[in-house]
Design a protein around this motif. Sequence first.
Motif, PDB file in Angstrom:
ATOM      1  N   GLN A 317       2.881 -11.379 -52.298  1.00 51.02           N
ATOM      2  CA  GLN A 317       2.335 -12.159 -53.352  1.00 51.02           C
ATOM      3  C   GLN A 317       1.205 -11.675 -54.217  1.00 51.02           C
ATOM      4  N   MET A 318       0.608 -10.572 -53.856  1.00 50.69           N
ATOM      5  CA  MET A 318      -0.566  -9.760 -54.280  1.00 50.69           C
ATOM      6  C   MET A 318      -1.898 -10.575 -54.180  1.00 50.69           C
ATOM      7  N   CYS A 319      -2.024 -11.401 -53.086  1.00 47.86           N
ATOM      8  CA  CYS A 319      -3.043 -12.251 -52.889  1.00 47.86           C
ATOM      9  C   CYS A 319      -4.283 -11.347 -52.279  1.00 47.86           C
ATOM     10  N   ALA A 325      -4.131 -17.709 -52.616  1.00 50.32           N
ATOM     11  CA  ALA A 325      -3.620 -18.324 -51.614  1.00 50.32           C
ATOM     12  C   ALA A 325      -2.008 -18.382 -51.898  1.00 50.32           C
ATOM     13  N   LYS A 326      -1.288 -18.359 -50.763  1.00 50.71           N
ATOM     14  CA  LYS A 326       0.198 -18.549 -50.700  1.00 50.71           C
ATOM     15  C   LYS A 326       0.777 -19.404 -49.669  1.00 50.71           C
ATOM     16  N   ASN A 338      -6.818 -15.944 -48.631  1.00 50.34           N
ATOM     17  CA  ASN A 338      -7.762 -14.656 -48.349  1.00 50.34           C
ATOM     18  C   ASN A 338      -8.848 -15.187 -48.658  1.00 50.34           C
ATOM     19  N   THR A 339      -9.852 -14.928 -47.451  1.00 52.91           N
ATOM     20  CA  THR A 339     -11.052 -15.134 -47.478  1.00 52.91           C
ATOM     21  C   THR A 339     -11.995 -13.950 -47.296  1.00 52.91           C
ATOM     22  N   GLY A 340     -11.499 -12.764 -47.761  1.00 56.39           N
ATOM     23  CA  GLY A 340     -12.331 -11.721 -47.975  1.00 56.39           C
ATOM     24  C   GLY A 340     -12.516 -10.877 -46.540  1.00 56.39           C
ATOM     25  N   CYS A 341     -13.649 -10.363 -46.458  1.00 56.74           N
ATOM     26  CA  CYS A 341     -14.040  -9.337 -45.400  1.00 56.74           C
ATOM     27  C   CYS A 341     -14.613 -10.027 -44.203  1.00 56.74           C
ATOM     28  N   CYS A 365      -9.238  -7.512 -43.902  1.00 53.61           N
ATOM     29  CA  CYS A 365      -9.383  -8.794 -44.506  1.00 53.61           C
ATOM     30  C   CYS A 365      -8.864  -9.786 -43.705  1.00 53.61           C
ATOM     31  N   TYR A 366      -9.658 -10.999 -43.868  1.00 52.60           N
ATOM     32  CA  TYR A 366      -9.313 -12.234 -43.288  1.00 52.60           C
ATOM     33  C   TYR A 366      -8.770 -13.402 -43.955  1.00 52.60           C
ATOM     34  N   ALA A 367      -8.091 -14.362 -43.330  1.00 55.05           N
ATOM     35  CA  ALA A 367      -7.371 -15.388 -44.030  1.00 55.05           C
ATOM     36  C   ALA A 367      -7.779 -16.770 -43.097  1.00 55.05           C
TER      37      ALA A 367
END
Length: 577
Positions: A317-319, A325-326, A338-341, A365-367
């Motif tokens: 989804q290129m997030c 988010a997806k 996606n919460t970044g690094c 990258c975390y989520a």
Amino acid sequence: MASLMAHPQRLTKMKRKKKNFGPKTKVRGLNRCCCGHTPLTEMPKGEHTLCGHTKEVCISSVWPCPVFILFYFSQVFNAKTAEVISQHQVEIKQSFPKEGWVEEDPKEIMQSVHECIENTCEKLSQLKVDISRVKAVGVTNQRETTLVWDRATGEPLYNAIVWLDLRTQSTVERLIKKAPGENKNHLKHLTGLPISTYFSAVKLRWLLDNVDEVREAVRTGRALFGTVDSWIIWNLTGGRSGGVHATDVSNASRTMLFNIHSMEWDPELCRYFDIPMEILPDVRSSSEVYGWMKSGKLAGVPISGCLGDQSAALVGQMCFEEGQAKNTYGTGCFLLQNTGCKPVMSNHGLLTTVAYKLGRHMPCCYALEGSVAIAGAVVQWLKNNMGMVQTSSEIEKLAAEVGTSHGCYFVPAFSGLYAPYWEPSARGIICGLTQFTNKKHLAFAALEAVCFQTREILDAMNQDSGVPLTQLRVDGGMTANRLLMQLQADILCIPVVRPTMSETTALGAAVAAGAAEGVDVWSLSPGHLPLIKSETFQPQINPEESDFRFSRWKKAVQKAMNWETMETCSTSEDQLQ
């Protein structure tokens, strides 16, 4: 020039041998994938890079699938346009040896993978596409499904225990009692996860406690553990003749044995579950060369991408930006933001997980993730168990004929409740029935249930992140249901954006494989990402009505709680047949 990514979908088809653990399964190849796409009849003009995926194997995967039937997909993508060039699909039935048990046959998985890859390549040849243009293979898979096999013989030592499986409920209770204050979140600071039947360490602990062959193989140093990606990669790269025993960070983070801060297997966690570290796979990034295909039409092609299914969908989804988010609608429902690094620890029942690491030298990258056990599975239940319809697509038609549940609410807690409750004792319940209620209202209530569960997760995610989502990207087989998508927009009160190619899990695996160092046929630079066409569903009811319906759903959820006791579950799981 072409790049092929392969990713297996939750299950693959395999021929059963006499000593196989599950029932014989009929497998067939399909010309259409469950998102409705058909292979191109001819190759588009111009220069192209091909990326392929095999569900549960890495070519690319379509995620997730209905509970009773699982699919293995092999797809080839154009690396410039993300267009599907060729694909093949195989389906398989899961086995249910006892109530709450869900298994898959590891040998069938590999046979399905090989069949999908070979048939996809054959279709490429029919399209006059040179197979040598396939440059890479990617794998995507069910993350928590657990296998143990013998490194010397290559034989699985038991069936794969599927993520939905509930046999470990008493094991979970025992593990929680070890924790200070009997806190199920005791390990969350290391793993991002609660102690639950969902995750691989608990399933592996059950195998060690209950299967003699597994214990003996561990004792003699022959046992290898892995999720489905590890099993596939090991076999495709040579198996007992030098196969690579590896996984990626997104899959490792779902085992409860992996420290999401140090990005390594954690000795403390392994001691807690009493798991020998020598049976664990090597942990790699999600985008690098793992090894090379050893046989078949793709012999010599690198396997260079590996992602758990939900992480693959996030990539597809290129997030790539923090806050995007997806939500994937398949057997279950999985919303990732996606919460970044930096990992964000949830205070509202969500999971903190590794989203991806797209290269050995790239940042992790975390989520935040909300997991729903039953989404598309409720439609399969209405079809297969209740006989309400002949095909899953009929549910939309039935529900649309009434346009309301008429006060009927369905909580499909067939496997307990996952996020945000994490309540294994919950069971399915239908509330608000009257003499006026008919199967059309039940069909509508079933679709609403998927949307209500998603709202519960979205509300929790908004509270954890502090930044409310303004739109939700969606994918997965269920998104073909237009009524469901409109209901979702209405219940969330935000736009729902559905890409034309809804099964983005496969695309994510292909992207990871094509972007790997040494392959370099897919650029992840913002200006080079493919433009994915989409359709937007806008909310059509006022927020007050949405809130009222959601409050009634929450009332029904409370009725479903504390239905099953641990004692009842444990009496049925202690004896292994």
